[in-house]
Write an enzyme that holds these catalytic residues in place. Sequence first.
Site, PDB file in Angstrom:
ATOM      1  N   CYS A  65      32.411  16.507  12.099  1.00  0.00           N
ATOM      2  CA  CYS A  65      32.204  15.504  11.064  1.00  0.00           C
ATOM      3  C   CYS A  65      33.140  15.976  10.040  1.00  0.00           C
ATOM      4  O   CYS A  65      33.619  17.084   9.927  1.00  0.00           O
ATOM      5  CB  CYS A  65      30.852  15.579  10.442  1.00  0.00           C
ATOM      6  SG  CYS A  65      29.572  15.171  11.601  1.00  0.00           S
ATOM      7  N   GLU A 114      25.978   8.317   3.752  1.00  0.00           N
ATOM      8  CA  GLU A 114      27.496   8.155   4.010  1.00  0.00           C
ATOM      9  C   GLU A 114      27.580   6.844   4.740  1.00  0.00           C
ATOM     10  O   GLU A 114      26.530   6.429   5.613  1.00  0.00           O
ATOM     11  CB  GLU A 114      27.648   9.324   5.112  1.00  0.00           C
ATOM     12  CG  GLU A 114      27.744  10.859   4.370  1.00  0.00           C
ATOM     13  CD  GLU A 114      28.156  11.863   5.138  1.00  0.00           C
ATOM     14  OE1 GLU A 114      28.685  12.915   4.689  1.00  0.00           O
ATOM     15  OE2 GLU A 114      28.123  11.708   6.237  1.00  0.00           O
TER      16      GLU A 114
END
EC number: 5.3.3.2
Length: 182
Positions: A65, A114
Amino acid sequence: MEMVVLVDHAGDPIGVQSKADVHGQSTPRHLAFSCHVVDEQGRLLVTRRALKKRTWPGVWTNSFCGHPAPGETLEDAVSRRAEFELGLSIDHITCAIPNFSYVARDASGIEENEHCPVFIARAVSSLTPNPAEVAEAQWTSSSELKSAIDAAPWAFSPWLVEHFTELQPLIAEHIVEAEDDD
């Protein structure tokens, strides 16, 4: 100082802030990404986050990520983080789930908020994981990963648990497209 892009509810940029200041008890929505790497056998790479990671240390997750820097394309950020976290070169970078977003709080109380497009890419080199980022790495099948997530969702990152059901049918499609391009 690493900066992240703040975004509105639609995922449109509205500012920047330092990464260190963004992740806390009340995290503003910001742009990130997740990437799943497949190998030539069609296996997925899963990683266990390093134990010293600030959020979700030691949990299993997708391959890697990250956050794009202000002005950096998501595809460039994906390539950069593959090299940094895994020492890995990748190609056929495809945004599989462009509008994935999530909010989650880890055991320490740190919140993630996010807008996090999910990518699939193909490995074109061997792994050299960065121990500051990755405690373990393992190649597995999509069906084995789904079974593990279903059996023990607490052992996996919340973003992986949330997006994997949607992603799973797209993985085989991505593998076929990458083979057709070769």
